[in-house]
Design an enzyme around this catalytic site. Structure first.
Site, PDB file in Angstrom:
ATOM      1  N   HIS A  19      30.011  37.743  42.705  1.00 21.93           N
ATOM      2  CA  HIS A  19      28.665  37.173  42.761  1.00 21.93           C
ATOM      3  C   HIS A  19      27.684  38.270  42.397  1.00 21.93           C
ATOM      4  O   HIS A  19      27.867  39.431  42.777  1.00 21.93           O
ATOM      5  CB  HIS A  19      28.349  36.672  44.177  1.00 21.93           C
ATOM      6  CG  HIS A  19      26.890  36.415  44.384  1.00 21.93           C
ATOM      7  ND1 HIS A  19      26.295  35.227  44.041  1.00 21.93           N
ATOM      8  CD2 HIS A  19      25.895  37.221  44.855  1.00 21.93           C
ATOM      9  CE1 HIS A  19      24.997  35.304  44.310  1.00 21.93           C
ATOM     10  NE2 HIS A  19      24.733  36.502  44.801  1.00 21.93           N
TER      11      HIS A  19
ATOM     12  N   ASN B 162      35.699  32.755  40.536  1.00 21.08           N
ATOM     13  CA  ASN B 162      35.118  33.579  39.468  1.00 21.08           C
ATOM     14  C   ASN B 162      34.902  35.040  39.867  1.00 21.08           C
ATOM     15  O   ASN B 162      34.094  35.744  39.288  1.00 21.08           O
ATOM     16  CB  ASN B 162      33.840  32.949  38.919  1.00 21.08           C
ATOM     17  CG  ASN B 162      32.719  32.880  39.931  1.00 21.08           C
ATOM     18  OD1 ASN B 162      32.840  33.343  41.058  1.00 21.08           O
ATOM     19  ND2 ASN B 162      31.608  32.288  39.513  1.00 21.08           N
TER      20      ASN B 162
ATOM     21  N   LYS C  13      34.325  38.649  45.567  1.00 26.11           N
ATOM     22  CA  LYS C  13      34.742  37.515  46.388  1.00 26.11           C
ATOM     23  C   LYS C  13      36.205  37.668  46.822  1.00 26.11           C
ATOM     24  O   LYS C  13      36.924  38.539  46.321  1.00 26.11           O
ATOM     25  CB  LYS C  13      34.538  36.224  45.598  1.00 26.11           C
ATOM     26  CG  LYS C  13      33.073  35.947  45.270  1.00 26.11           C
ATOM     27  CD  LYS C  13      32.940  34.673  44.448  1.00 26.11           C
ATOM     28  CE  LYS C  13      31.503  34.368  44.101  1.00 26.11           C
ATOM     29  NZ  LYS C  13      31.399  33.126  43.299  1.00 26.11           N
TER      30      LYS C  13
ATOM     31  N   PHE D 204      29.741  20.726  46.027  1.00 26.56           N
ATOM     32  CA  PHE D 204      30.761  21.774  46.174  1.00 26.56           C
ATOM     33  C   PHE D 204      30.438  22.772  47.287  1.00 26.56           C
ATOM     34  O   PHE D 204      31.246  23.656  47.578  1.00 26.56           O
ATOM     35  CB  PHE D 204      30.961  22.529  44.853  1.00 26.56           C
ATOM     36  CG  PHE D 204      29.717  23.194  44.322  1.00 26.56           C
ATOM     37  CD1 PHE D 204      29.306  24.434  44.803  1.00 26.56           C
ATOM     38  CD2 PHE D 204      28.955  22.582  43.332  1.00 26.56           C
ATOM     39  CE1 PHE D 204      28.164  25.052  44.318  1.00 26.56           C
ATOM     40  CE2 PHE D 204      27.804  23.194  42.838  1.00 26.56           C
ATOM     41  CZ  PHE D 204      27.412  24.425  43.334  1.00 26.56           C
TER      42      PHE D 204
ATOM     43  N   ARG E 189      34.139  38.423  34.443  1.00 25.26           N
ATOM     44  CA  ARG E 189      34.691  37.066  34.525  1.00 25.26           C
ATOM     45  C   ARG E 189      35.466  36.690  33.271  1.00 25.26           C
ATOM     46  O   ARG E 189      36.468  35.980  33.350  1.00 25.26           O
ATOM     47  CB  ARG E 189      33.574  36.073  34.797  1.00 25.26           C
ATOM     48  CG  ARG E 189      32.992  36.231  36.203  1.00 25.26           C
ATOM     49  CD  ARG E 189      31.805  35.325  36.404  1.00 25.26           C
ATOM     50  NE  ARG E 189      31.256  35.434  37.741  1.00 25.26           N
ATOM     51  CZ  ARG E 189      29.963  35.331  38.017  1.00 25.26           C
ATOM     52  NH1 ARG E 189      29.086  35.109  37.039  1.00 25.26           N
ATOM     53  NH2 ARG E 189      29.537  35.428  39.265  1.00 25.26           N
TER      54      ARG E 189
ATOM     55  N   ARG F 107      24.182  40.983  35.720  1.00 26.88           N
ATOM     56  CA  ARG F 107      24.607  39.619  35.372  1.00 26.88           C
ATOM     57  C   ARG F 107      25.364  39.621  34.036  1.00 26.88           C
ATOM     58  O   ARG F 107      26.339  38.890  33.870  1.00 26.88           O
ATOM     59  CB  ARG F 107      23.401  38.682  35.280  1.00 26.88           C
ATOM     60  CG  ARG F 107      22.646  38.499  36.569  1.00 26.88           C
ATOM     61  CD  ARG F 107      23.312  37.597  37.547  1.00 26.88           C
ATOM     62  NE  ARG F 107      23.363  36.226  37.065  1.00 26.88           N
ATOM     63  CZ  ARG F 107      23.855  35.221  37.748  1.00 26.88           C
ATOM     64  NH1 ARG F 107      24.359  35.417  38.946  1.00 26.88           N
ATOM     65  NH2 ARG F 107      23.866  34.010  37.249  1.00 26.88           N
TER      66      ARG F 107
ATOM     67  N   THR G 214      28.705  32.277  34.896  1.00 24.09           N
ATOM     68  CA  THR G 214      29.275  31.765  36.150  1.00 24.09           C
ATOM     69  C   THR G 214      30.605  31.071  35.898  1.00 24.09           C
ATOM     70  O   THR G 214      31.558  31.238  36.654  1.00 24.09           O
ATOM     71  CB  THR G 214      28.280  30.803  36.828  1.00 24.09           C
ATOM     72  OG1 THR G 214      27.063  31.521  37.082  1.00 24.09           O
ATOM     73  CG2 THR G 214      28.828  30.269  38.134  1.00 24.09           C
TER      74      THR G 214
END
EC number: 2.7.4.6
Length: 153
Positions: free
Chosen positions: A117, A114, A11, A59, A104, A87, A93
């Site tokens: 993705h 975070n 991100k 959000f 993370r 993951r 998350t």
């Protein structure tokens, strides 16, 4: 070896903080194959499609605005159980719930920043890969290291 693909995106906060290399290294070091990658500034329409399952969440507008705030590194990774393991590499998350040693857990604090993705299922991965990449952009090649990573079946 039964192989699958997953979609991973770094991100805007991860790109701006110079975390692209360390994040790619986590997946390479684990033994996954990079099948596609691009630095891109996605359209609002693409992001709304990508996050369509979150459209009714309060959000959602802020998430889309944040994802438009800078470039994103979009990637396709391939390997055995790459969706589930990807993951795990990313962590929860919410970074505060992420274990140390995860991306993370090591690089993020706030859930809204975070860093990355990752697809949450094989079905989601197929959908997301189809949104972000054309079939021609995904490379199909033999990674010789797979013989050293996976047992023969």
């Amino acid at each position: 070896m039964t192989s699958e693909q997953t979609f991973i995106a770094i991100k805007p906060d991860g790109v701006q903080r110079g975390l692209v290399g360390p994040i790619i290294s986590r997946f390479e070091n684990r033994g996954f194959k990079l099948a596609a990658m691009k630095l891109t500034s996605p359209s609002r329409s693409l992001l709304e499609q990508h996050y369509s399952d979150l459209k009714e969440k309060p959000f959602f507008p802020g998430l889309v605005t944040y994802m438009l705030s800078g470039p994103i590194v979009a990637m396709v990774w391939e390997g055995k159980d790459v969706v589930k393991t990807g993951r795990t590499i990313l962590g929860a998350t919410n970074p505060l719930a992420s274990a140390p040693g995860t991306i993370r857990g090591d690089f993020a604090i706030d859930v809204g920043r975070n860093v990355c993705h990752g697809s949450d299922s094989v079905e989601s991965a197929k959908k997301e890969i189809g949104l972000w990449f054309t079939p021609e952009e995904i490379q199909n090649y033999k990674l010789n290291a797979f013989g050293w990573i996976y047992e023969k079946e």
